[in-house]
Design a protein around this motif. Sequence first.
Motif, PDB file in Angstrom:
ATOM      1  N   ALA A 229     -76.458   1.481 -42.047  1.00 39.66           N
ATOM      2  CA  ALA A 229     -75.648   2.345 -42.293  1.00 39.66           C
ATOM      3  C   ALA A 229     -75.692   2.625 -43.646  1.00 39.66           C
ATOM      4  CB  ALA A 229     -74.017   1.049 -42.775  1.00 39.66           C
ATOM      5  N   GLY A 230     -76.135   4.255 -43.628  1.00 38.25           N
ATOM      6  CA  GLY A 230     -76.361   4.674 -44.908  1.00 38.25           C
ATOM      7  C   GLY A 230     -76.272   5.428 -44.936  1.00 38.25           C
TER       8      GLY A 230
ATOM      9  N   PHE B 260     -75.831  -8.836 -43.186  1.00 35.76           N
ATOM     10  CA  PHE B 260     -74.891  -7.868 -43.821  1.00 35.76           C
ATOM     11  C   PHE B 260     -76.464  -7.604 -45.183  1.00 35.76           C
ATOM     12  CE2 PHE B 260     -72.053  -7.950 -41.934  1.00 35.76           C
ATOM     13  CZ  PHE B 260     -70.810  -6.504 -41.276  1.00 35.76           C
TER      14      PHE B 260
ATOM     15  N   THR C  26     -78.587  -5.844 -47.784  1.00 31.06           N
ATOM     16  CA  THR C  26     -79.381  -4.473 -48.714  1.00 31.06           C
ATOM     17  C   THR C  26     -80.534  -3.994 -48.128  1.00 31.06           C
ATOM     18  OG1 THR C  26     -79.314  -3.983 -50.943  1.00 31.06           O
ATOM     19  CG2 THR C  26     -79.823  -6.344 -50.387  1.00 31.06           C
TER      20      THR C  26
ATOM     21  N   VAL D   4     -77.192  -5.503 -40.242  1.00 36.40           N
ATOM     22  CA  VAL D   4     -76.657  -4.321 -40.631  1.00 36.40           C
ATOM     23  C   VAL D   4     -77.266  -4.008 -41.578  1.00 36.40           C
ATOM     24  CG1 VAL D   4     -75.167  -3.060 -41.242  1.00 36.40           C
ATOM     25  CG2 VAL D   4     -74.637  -4.744 -39.144  1.00 36.40           C
TER      26      VAL D   4
ATOM     27  N   TYR E 150     -70.877   7.286 -45.945  1.00 35.70           N
ATOM     28  CA  TYR E 150     -71.385   6.012 -45.180  1.00 35.70           C
ATOM     29  C   TYR E 150     -71.909   6.645 -44.028  1.00 35.70           C
ATOM     30  CZ  TYR E 150     -72.189   2.115 -47.933  1.00 35.70           C
ATOM     31  OH  TYR E 150     -72.681   1.385 -49.027  1.00 35.70           O
TER      32      TYR E 150
ATOM     33  N   TYR F 168     -77.722  -2.151 -36.726  1.00 33.70           N
ATOM     34  CA  TYR F 168     -77.237  -1.338 -37.307  1.00 33.70           C
ATOM     35  C   TYR F 168     -77.896  -0.476 -38.265  1.00 33.70           C
ATOM     36  CZ  TYR F 168     -73.282  -2.660 -33.962  1.00 33.70           C
ATOM     37  OH  TYR F 168     -72.801  -2.624 -33.414  1.00 33.70           O
TER      38      TYR F 168
ATOM     39  N   ILE G 116     -73.159   5.672 -39.941  1.00 29.93           N
ATOM     40  CA  ILE G 116     -73.399   4.163 -39.147  1.00 29.93           C
ATOM     41  C   ILE G 116     -73.902   4.613 -38.037  1.00 29.93           C
ATOM     42  CG2 ILE G 116     -72.842   2.578 -37.418  1.00 29.93           C
ATOM     43  CD1 ILE G 116     -71.932   1.322 -40.416  1.00 29.93           C
TER      44      ILE G 116
ATOM     45  N   VAL H 126     -68.416   0.693 -44.961  1.00 29.89           N
ATOM     46  CA  VAL H 126     -68.665   0.103 -44.035  1.00 29.89           C
ATOM     47  C   VAL H 126     -67.856  -1.870 -43.556  1.00 29.89           C
ATOM     48  CG1 VAL H 126     -71.042  -1.526 -43.648  1.00 29.89           C
ATOM     49  CG2 VAL H 126     -71.050   0.823 -44.531  1.00 29.89           C
TER      50      VAL H 126
ATOM     51  N   MET I  86     -78.089  -1.923 -44.875  1.00 29.08           N
ATOM     52  CA  MET I  86     -77.018  -0.719 -45.503  1.00 29.08           C
ATOM     53  C   MET I  86     -77.152  -0.984 -46.346  1.00 29.08           C
ATOM     54  SD  MET I  86     -73.551  -3.568 -45.963  1.00 29.08           S
ATOM     55  CE  MET I  86     -72.983  -1.903 -46.873  1.00 29.08           C
TER      56      MET I  86
ATOM     57  N   VAL J 210     -81.071   3.090 -47.673  1.00 30.48           N
ATOM     58  CA  VAL J 210     -81.152   2.741 -46.386  1.00 30.48           C
ATOM     59  C   VAL J 210     -82.845   4.144 -45.873  1.00 30.48           C
ATOM     60  CG1 VAL J 210     -80.405   2.971 -43.566  1.00 30.48           C
ATOM     61  CG2 VAL J 210     -79.653   1.853 -45.709  1.00 30.48           C
TER      62      VAL J 210
END
Length: 319
Positions: A214-215, A169, A171, A193, A243, A212, A245, A110, A195, A199
């Motif tokens: 990011a999972g 970013f 978590t 994001v 990942y 975004y 996106i 990511v 991530m 996610v």
Amino acid sequence: MDKPSRIYELLLDYAASESPVEALSIGLVWTVCKSEQIGLAMSPGLYTRTLPWSGTLVGKTLGELASWINDWEPYKATVGMAAINCSLNAQSLPAGITLLTPPDGSNLAVFEHFLPQLKDKKVVVIGRYPGIERYAGQLDLSIIERQPIGTDYPDPAYEFLLPTADWVFLTASSITNKTFPRLAELSQHATTVLMGPTVPWLPELHNFGINYLAGIEVVDPIKLYQTVAEGGGVRIFDNSVRYRIVDLTPDSSMAWLKTNISQDYNEKQRLTSAMEHWYASGKKGRFPEFNQLNQVAIRLSRMDSSYKHLWDEQRFGQK
């Protein structure tokens, strides 16, 4: 921006599944829940020998376990989050970019993806990702970690660092540990994001200031379950997950919502028809799938509201 604490209501609306849990494992790093699909959440990382419900979870419904997301006991909340993701993964994944695995750090894919956009930006990462220190010399990077090491900042630093960040970013384990509402609120002026394997795939996360997602997409559920049960951490990225996106623009979120609305509308029609046949055949009592029908109706109502919000935002500039 929606009140961030509402995310828990939203998750439970989506996760009220009657599907039984087939297997559940709390690994060293990840907790995995298996039903018709499979779902992950980050394990608490706390040692315990006294979980009172061990050995009783298989056979319970995903909806029962999903309700544990509201619990403050970290293991129960983690099981709840894994059950929620297991339910959500029954839906089609949204359109997005599947990331190729970098040769020297698949869990950092990511950051590699966004790296060109992060130059000369103030970047704050919530949670320490193994190997992330490689970017310290390239970026204006601050890492906030519950158990800080080296130059990491402790949790209270987010009150000071997030309001002035350009990129955050975040978590997704922050949803489980209940820090998400405050972190999302503090990050509302940054590009954010959400991530990690925790996610939840929900288009409505756009309403909480997330730009975004990011999972992960699961490549091999059997290998994933085995790797988690055997203590795997970043190793799940070797051959079990990748990942993905998803850019939560109004257009992409609306397209995703339309797909989910269509799926749930068809399910509502099926359940409504089944209920009509149930009573037309002279049967008494409550329709056996009434709870499912009610939950589908609730989800449709939420999705309709979210779609209208995005439509108004796009057409009239309303936030």
